[in-house]
Scaffold this active site. Sequence first.
Site, PDB file in Angstrom:
ATOM      1  N   HIS A 131      68.474  67.218 -15.846  1.00 55.48           N
ATOM      2  CA  HIS A 131      69.545  67.986 -16.472  1.00 55.48           C
ATOM      3  C   HIS A 131      70.654  67.090 -16.989  1.00 55.48           C
ATOM      4  O   HIS A 131      71.761  67.549 -17.249  1.00 55.48           O
ATOM      5  CB  HIS A 131      70.112  69.020 -15.487  1.00 55.48           C
ATOM      6  CG  HIS A 131      69.050  69.790 -14.761  1.00 55.48           C
ATOM      7  ND1 HIS A 131      68.629  69.452 -13.500  1.00 55.48           N
ATOM      8  CD2 HIS A 131      68.292  70.837 -15.161  1.00 55.48           C
ATOM      9  CE1 HIS A 131      67.652  70.276 -13.133  1.00 55.48           C
ATOM     10  NE2 HIS A 131      67.426  71.117 -14.116  1.00 55.48           N
ATOM     11  N   GLY A 132      70.376  65.800 -17.075  1.00 54.30           N
ATOM     12  CA  GLY A 132      71.287  64.906 -17.772  1.00 54.30           C
ATOM     13  C   GLY A 132      72.438  64.320 -16.976  1.00 54.30           C
ATOM     14  O   GLY A 132      73.367  63.775 -17.566  1.00 54.30           O
TER      15      GLY A 132
END
Length: 203
Positions: free
Chosen positions: A162-163
């Site tokens: 999710h970065g």
Amino acid sequence: MSEISVDTPKIDNSKRTWLIASTCAGAVGGVAVAVPFVSSFQPSERAKAAGAAVEVDIAGIAPGEKITVEWRGKPVWVLRRTPEQIAELPKLDGQLADPQSHRNPAEFTPSYAQNEHRSIKPEYLVAVGICTHLGCSPSSAFEAGNPALGADWPGGFLCPCHGSTFDLAGRVYKNKPAPDNLEIPPHKYLADTKILIGDDGKA
Ligand code: FES
């Protein structure tokens, strides 16, 4: 038998993912690969499963290189930072969510790692390589100016799920899904080049 894998100080384009990160299997299944194991050490499988401490020889880690060892079924990274990487850490404080590791110290940061470099010795980071969001294992993105992370990226870790991004002390950047810095496991030095992971003598 246990395992050690080695990361070179390059961008990890393979997005290696520790296979225990099952909570993220759906998100990263397409890119997950088994980490190759190249060495071994003493505790039996049974002892490891029970959480035995793991002795790690760090003599062979080159500056800028990271190895991964297994402790309690988790990937634990030992990163030998270069002098330039160490010097960069204080400059990043303003971009980080918890630069001094004040959040949940009992869970994530033992007292001996509550400092700028989150480690006993500035040169060596010892951290559990599991994202504090949903448990994926972040990839190494040591190269400054990584095209995927921007020209001002100073080098660190990227969680592909999710970065979330972390600096080279495992400190999470602001406004990312991960709520906390990476966990620093209990550990201590048995000698200049030998670390015991899982026991810091304080329990
Ligand atoms: S597991 Fe979601 S950002 Fe790492």
